[in-house]
Design a protein around this motif. Structure first.
Motif, PDB file in Angstrom:
ATOM      1  N   GLY A 171       0.816  -1.206   0.000  1.00 38.26           N
ATOM      2  CA  GLY A 171       0.000   0.000   0.000  1.00 38.26           C
ATOM      3  C   GLY A 171       0.851   1.259   0.000  1.00 38.26           C
ATOM      4  O   GLY A 171       0.559   2.223  -0.720  1.00 38.26           O
ATOM      5  N   SER A 174       2.030   2.026  -3.449  1.00 41.51           N
ATOM      6  CA  SER A 174       1.025   2.267  -4.483  1.00 41.51           C
ATOM      7  C   SER A 174       0.886   3.752  -4.769  1.00 41.51           C
ATOM      8  O   SER A 174       0.849   4.581  -3.853  1.00 41.51           O
ATOM      9  N   ALA A 176      -1.688   4.981  -6.871  1.00 37.83           N
ATOM     10  CA  ALA A 176      -3.122   5.278  -6.854  1.00 37.83           C
ATOM     11  C   ALA A 176      -3.667   5.159  -5.436  1.00 37.83           C
ATOM     12  O   ALA A 176      -3.400   4.187  -4.733  1.00 37.83           O
ATOM     13  N   ILE A 177      -4.431   6.151  -5.024  1.00 37.93           N
ATOM     14  CA  ILE A 177      -4.995   6.153  -3.674  1.00 37.93           C
ATOM     15  C   ILE A 177      -5.907   4.953  -3.460  1.00 37.93           C
ATOM     16  O   ILE A 177      -5.907   4.330  -2.399  1.00 37.93           O
ATOM     17  N   SER A 178      -6.690   4.601  -4.487  1.00 33.02           N
ATOM     18  CA  SER A 178      -7.612   3.472  -4.365  1.00 33.02           C
ATOM     19  C   SER A 178      -6.863   2.168  -4.100  1.00 33.02           C
ATOM     20  O   SER A 178      -7.283   1.341  -3.283  1.00 33.02           O
ATOM     21  N   ASP A 179      -5.712   1.956  -4.803  1.00 32.72           N
ATOM     22  CA  ASP A 179      -4.906   0.757  -4.582  1.00 32.72           C
ATOM     23  C   ASP A 179      -4.311   0.754  -3.186  1.00 32.72           C
ATOM     24  O   ASP A 179      -4.280  -0.271  -2.503  1.00 32.72           O
ATOM     25  N   ARG A 180      -3.858   1.919  -2.758  1.00 38.92           N
ATOM     26  CA  ARG A 180      -3.239   2.034  -1.438  1.00 38.92           C
ATOM     27  C   ARG A 180      -4.239   1.653  -0.345  1.00 38.92           C
ATOM     28  O   ARG A 180      -3.942   0.867   0.551  1.00 38.92           O
ATOM     29  N   LEU A 181      -5.435   2.203  -0.455  1.00 36.92           N
ATOM     30  CA  LEU A 181      -6.456   1.919   0.562  1.00 36.92           C
ATOM     31  C   LEU A 181      -6.878   0.457   0.530  1.00 36.92           C
ATOM     32  O   LEU A 181      -7.180  -0.130   1.578  1.00 36.92           O
ATOM     33  N   ALA A 182      -6.886  -0.143  -0.658  1.00 41.08           N
ATOM     34  CA  ALA A 182      -7.265  -1.552  -0.782  1.00 41.08           C
ATOM     35  C   ALA A 182      -6.283  -2.438  -0.017  1.00 41.08           C
ATOM     36  O   ALA A 182      -6.685  -3.378   0.687  1.00 41.08           O
ATOM     37  N   ARG A 185      -6.798  -1.983   3.702  1.00 43.17           N
ATOM     38  CA  ARG A 185      -8.011  -2.690   4.161  1.00 43.17           C
ATOM     39  C   ARG A 185      -7.759  -4.200   4.259  1.00 43.17           C
ATOM     40  O   ARG A 185      -8.292  -4.872   5.157  1.00 43.17           O
ATOM     41  N   ILE A 212      -6.533   4.850   6.582  1.00 45.12           N
ATOM     42  CA  ILE A 212      -7.571   4.761   5.548  1.00 45.12           C
ATOM     43  C   ILE A 212      -8.372   6.059   5.481  1.00 45.12           C
ATOM     44  O   ILE A 212      -8.759   6.524   4.397  1.00 45.12           O
ATOM     45  N   ASP A 213      -8.593   6.655   6.639  1.00 43.60           N
ATOM     46  CA  ASP A 213      -9.360   7.904   6.695  1.00 43.60           C
ATOM     47  C   ASP A 213      -8.506   9.137   6.383  1.00 43.60           C
ATOM     48  O   ASP A 213      -9.018  10.264   6.382  1.00 43.60           O
TER      49      ASP A 213
END
Length: 230
Positions: A171, A174, A176-182, A185, A212-213
């Motif tokens: 993460g 990564s 991309a923020i979406s990949d990082r958060l995935a 999680r 995540i937040d």
């Protein structure tokens, strides 16, 4: 009549010699097979020790398994009838390594983080094998119940952390923020599903929620540092 007796006697001697030779050859085959079995086991345990050396903070566990290698090498030496020098050297090297493992001045870089899913799986397989071997040592009386519980606790924590810290590292890398958060999680989910009693687990869950937040950029230093769970 005398000739017949001599022939029979010679035949019996020949049969005895052939039988003796067959038994000797069979013992040699069995000896070579046993040496081969022990050599394969030593190679497997050497790979396991190499993994634990760089993954597990508690080097006492690694030493116990390295001592098992010494015992196997000693068995191989007892079976060797021609060139024992290489086994004697291997035993001395392993004994020296066991001493170094308990030397606080000689510390390797320890990290739960793995670079790929394949490495995660392989490392966790090694940790499971270490768990099995530690239980064998307890059954043999080599370690006591207190040590067994402590070692099992640390091995289970290491098994969990290999996935968690690897996902967090992925993460962090990564773009991309979406990949990082995935990835964060994924790591958090593993922690939430675990029943491990280590207090760091709950702290990690909390800090991952903050990451995540967007309230935190990474885990606190004490959680990132690899330290024994006991």
């Amino acid at each position: 009549m005398t000739l017949i007796v001599i022939l029979v006697f010679l035949m019996l001697i020949t049969l005895f010699a052939v039988s003796l030779l067959n038994r000797m050859q069979q013992r040699q085959r069995q000896r070579r097979l046993e040496q081969r079995r022990l050599r394969i086991r030593v190679e497997d345990l050497n790979e396991l020790v190499g993994c634990l050396e760089h993954t597990l903070p508690n080097r006492a566990i690694t030493k116990h398994i390295n001592d098992m290698i010494i015992a196997l090498l000693t068995q191989m030496l007892a079976l060797e009838d021609k060139h024992p020098e290489h086994l004697e050297a291997a035993i001395l090297k392993s004994e020296h390594y066991s001493e170094e493992l308990l030397n606080p001045k000689n510390r390797q870089n320890i990290s739960y983080q793995q670079d790929s899913d394949a490495q995660i799986v392989k490392t966790q397989l090694h940790l499971n094998e270490a768990m099995h071997l530690i239980m064998q040592l307890a059954a043999q009386g080599t370690i006591n119940e207190v040590e067994l519980d402590a070692y099992q606790t640390e091995l289970r924590w290491a098994y969990l952390m290999v996935s968690v810290m690897s996902y967090i590292a992925q993460g962090d890398k990564s773009i991309a923020i979406s990949d990082r958060l995935a990835f964060y999680r994924k790591a958090q989910q593993l922690l939430m599903e675990s029943m491990h009693q280590d207090p760091r687990r709950l702290q990690m869950i909390k800090e991952l929620s903050e990451m995540i937040d967007g309230e935190r950029v990474g885990l606190s230093r004490d959680l990132r540092e690899t330290a024994p769970a006991i």
